[in-house]
Design a protein around this motif. Structure first.
Motif, short mmCIF file in Angstrom:
data_model
loop_
_atom_site.label_atom_id
_atom_site.label_comp_id
_atom_site.label_asym_id
_atom_site.label_seq_id
_atom_site.Cartn_x
_atom_site.Cartn_y
_atom_site.Cartn_z
N MET A 57 10.75 61.84 -13.08
CA MET A 57 9.29 61.64 -12.50
C MET A 57 9.48 61.53 -10.95
O MET A 57 10.75 60.80 -10.46
CB MET A 57 9.00 60.20 -12.98
CG MET A 57 7.43 59.71 -12.52
SD MET A 57 7.26 58.24 -13.42
CE MET A 57 7.59 57.23 -12.10
N SER A 58 8.67 62.13 -10.33
CA SER A 58 8.75 62.15 -8.86
C SER A 58 8.38 61.14 -8.34
O SER A 58 7.99 60.08 -8.84
CB SER A 58 7.63 63.25 -8.40
OG SER A 58 6.56 63.26 -8.99
N PRO A 59 9.07 60.82 -7.18
CA PRO A 59 9.06 59.35 -6.45
C PRO A 59 7.46 59.06 -6.02
O PRO A 59 6.76 60.00 -5.69
CB PRO A 59 9.88 59.41 -5.22
CG PRO A 59 9.98 60.85 -4.86
CD PRO A 59 9.85 61.50 -6.21
N GLN B 68 4.28 68.11 -3.84
CA GLN B 68 4.20 69.14 -4.72
C GLN B 68 3.35 69.04 -5.98
O GLN B 68 3.80 68.45 -6.92
CB GLN B 68 5.73 69.44 -5.35
CG GLN B 68 6.77 69.83 -4.04
CD GLN B 68 6.37 71.47 -3.48
OE1 GLN B 68 5.69 72.11 -3.77
NE2 GLN B 68 6.85 71.32 -2.27
N LEU B 69 1.99 69.50 -5.94
CA LEU B 69 1.16 69.08 -7.11
C LEU B 69 1.57 69.72 -8.34
O LEU B 69 1.42 69.06 -9.33
CB LEU B 69 -0.34 69.85 -6.60
CG LEU B 69 -1.31 69.50 -7.86
CD1 LEU B 69 -1.62 68.00 -8.02
CD2 LEU B 69 -2.80 70.28 -7.23
N PRO B 70 2.25 71.16 -8.16
CA PRO B 70 2.83 71.57 -9.59
C PRO B 70 3.69 70.60 -10.43
O PRO B 70 3.59 70.55 -11.72
CB PRO B 70 3.49 72.95 -9.22
CG PRO B 70 2.54 73.30 -8.15
CD PRO B 70 2.54 72.04 -7.21
N SER B 71 4.56 69.84 -9.45
CA SER B 71 5.15 69.00 -10.20
C SER B 71 4.85 67.86 -10.77
O SER B 71 4.77 67.49 -11.76
CB SER B 71 6.47 68.43 -9.11
OG SER B 71 7.26 69.65 -8.69
N ALA C 221 3.03 68.73 -14.04
CA ALA C 221 4.18 69.25 -15.01
C ALA C 221 4.50 68.08 -15.69
O ALA C 221 5.07 68.06 -16.74
CB ALA C 221 5.05 70.20 -14.62
N GLU C 222 4.28 66.84 -15.42
CA GLU C 222 4.79 65.62 -15.86
C GLU C 222 4.20 65.31 -17.14
O GLU C 222 2.90 64.95 -17.21
CB GLU C 222 4.70 64.37 -14.87
CG GLU C 222 5.73 64.55 -13.69
CD GLU C 222 5.43 63.21 -12.95
OE1 GLU C 222 4.92 62.47 -13.21
OE2 GLU C 222 6.16 63.45 -11.77
N CYS D 79 -1.30 58.50 -15.58
CA CYS D 79 -1.90 58.24 -14.31
C CYS D 79 -0.64 58.19 -13.44
O CYS D 79 0.29 57.71 -13.75
CB CYS D 79 -2.53 56.93 -14.22
SG CYS D 79 -3.06 56.81 -12.30
N ARG D 80 -0.67 59.00 -12.06
CA ARG D 80 0.36 59.15 -11.15
C ARG D 80 -0.26 59.38 -9.86
O ARG D 80 -1.26 59.97 -9.42
CB ARG D 80 1.13 60.57 -11.31
CG ARG D 80 2.18 60.44 -12.35
CD ARG D 80 3.18 59.14 -12.42
NE ARG D 80 3.70 58.94 -11.20
CZ ARG D 80 4.61 59.76 -10.51
NH1 ARG D 80 5.47 60.55 -11.20
NH2 ARG D 80 5.07 59.32 -9.17
#
Lengths: 80, 154
Positions: free
Chosen positions: B1-3, B11-14, B17-18, B75-76
């Motif tokens: 998971m991105s911080p 990076q929206l694609p990352s 992709a979650e 939700c991120r």
């Protein structure tokens, strides 16, 4: 006791540093803040608008102060 | 998971992709970018700073609350800190829900909560060489009186 105040946001600019250490005679967070305001009267107005954090938690003015406390001073926030 | 907080470009694609959410027909994304003006003054760049221990905890809690309250499977929210130029994205929020209404509502709520509660500060650098911290929201928990919310969020 020794207290370290971490300075965030506009406080860093006002003080020109990231922290202030003070020897205080204080029982509560409010006491420590009052002694900081006496040492730095130019900060008093900003301090009134600050939340205080210790680690990842907000603390209240009336909370007891621990020896060696590190208090983060959080001015009004503006993310986004 | 991105911080939740990063000094690197977001990076929206990352974020998209979650996880996999085949039950979700609604995907809402909000991105907040640095604009070149504030209250009539030309802005050249911004610097965001944060009190990381509390900011990261609050952002996790805001995500969790949004998932519970709006019934979201996902939700991120992610915020960039450091020096940003005009057009750089400072915040992304991604919500996924079975239907669009919850995804939209939750996305707006999450971004508002981050603006109002999370210890992040914005310093603007102007074309005339001056700079200033943007007026923000007081997050004191023990204030005796709560002054009116007398500033406008763009």
């Amino acid at each position: 006791m020794n207290v370290t105040f971490e300075l965030l946001g506009v406080l860093q600019r006002l003080c020109g540093s990231e922290r202030i250490q003070l020897q205080v005679h204080a029982a509560t967070v409010a006491d420590a803040l009052e002694q900081l305001a006496l040492a730095r009267p130019d900060l008093r107005g900003e301090l009134e608008r600050c939340a205080i954090a210790s680690g990842d938690a907000i603390v209240r003015r009336r909370d007891a102060l621990s020896p060696g406390a590190v208090l983060a001073l959080l001015p009004p926030v503006a993310g986004g | 998971m991105s911080p939740h907080l990063t000094e690197l470009p977001l990076q929206l694609p990352s974020l998209l992709a979650e996880g996999e959410y085949p039950q979700c027909g609604g995907l809402a994304v909000f991105g907040g970018a640095v604009r070149n003006h504030h209250e009539g003054k030309p802005v050249l760049r911004l610097r965001y700073t944060a009190y990381r221990p509390l900011a990261e905890r609050l952002m996790r809690e805001i995500e969790q609350h949004a998932r519970r309250h709006y019934g979201l499977p996902h939700c991120r929210v992610q915020h960039r800190i450091g020096l940003l130029n005009i057009g750089d994205v400072a915040i992304y929020c991604v919500t996924r829900a079975p239907h669009r209404a919850e995804a939209f509502d939750a996305c707006r709520w999450v971004v508002d909560e981050v603006k109002h509660r999370v210890p992040i500060w914005k310093e603007e650098f102007y074309a005339d060489g001056s700079s200033a911290f943007v007026q923000g929201c007081c997050i004191r928990a023990d204030r005796e009186t709560h002054p009116a919310h007398d500033h406008v969020h763009a």
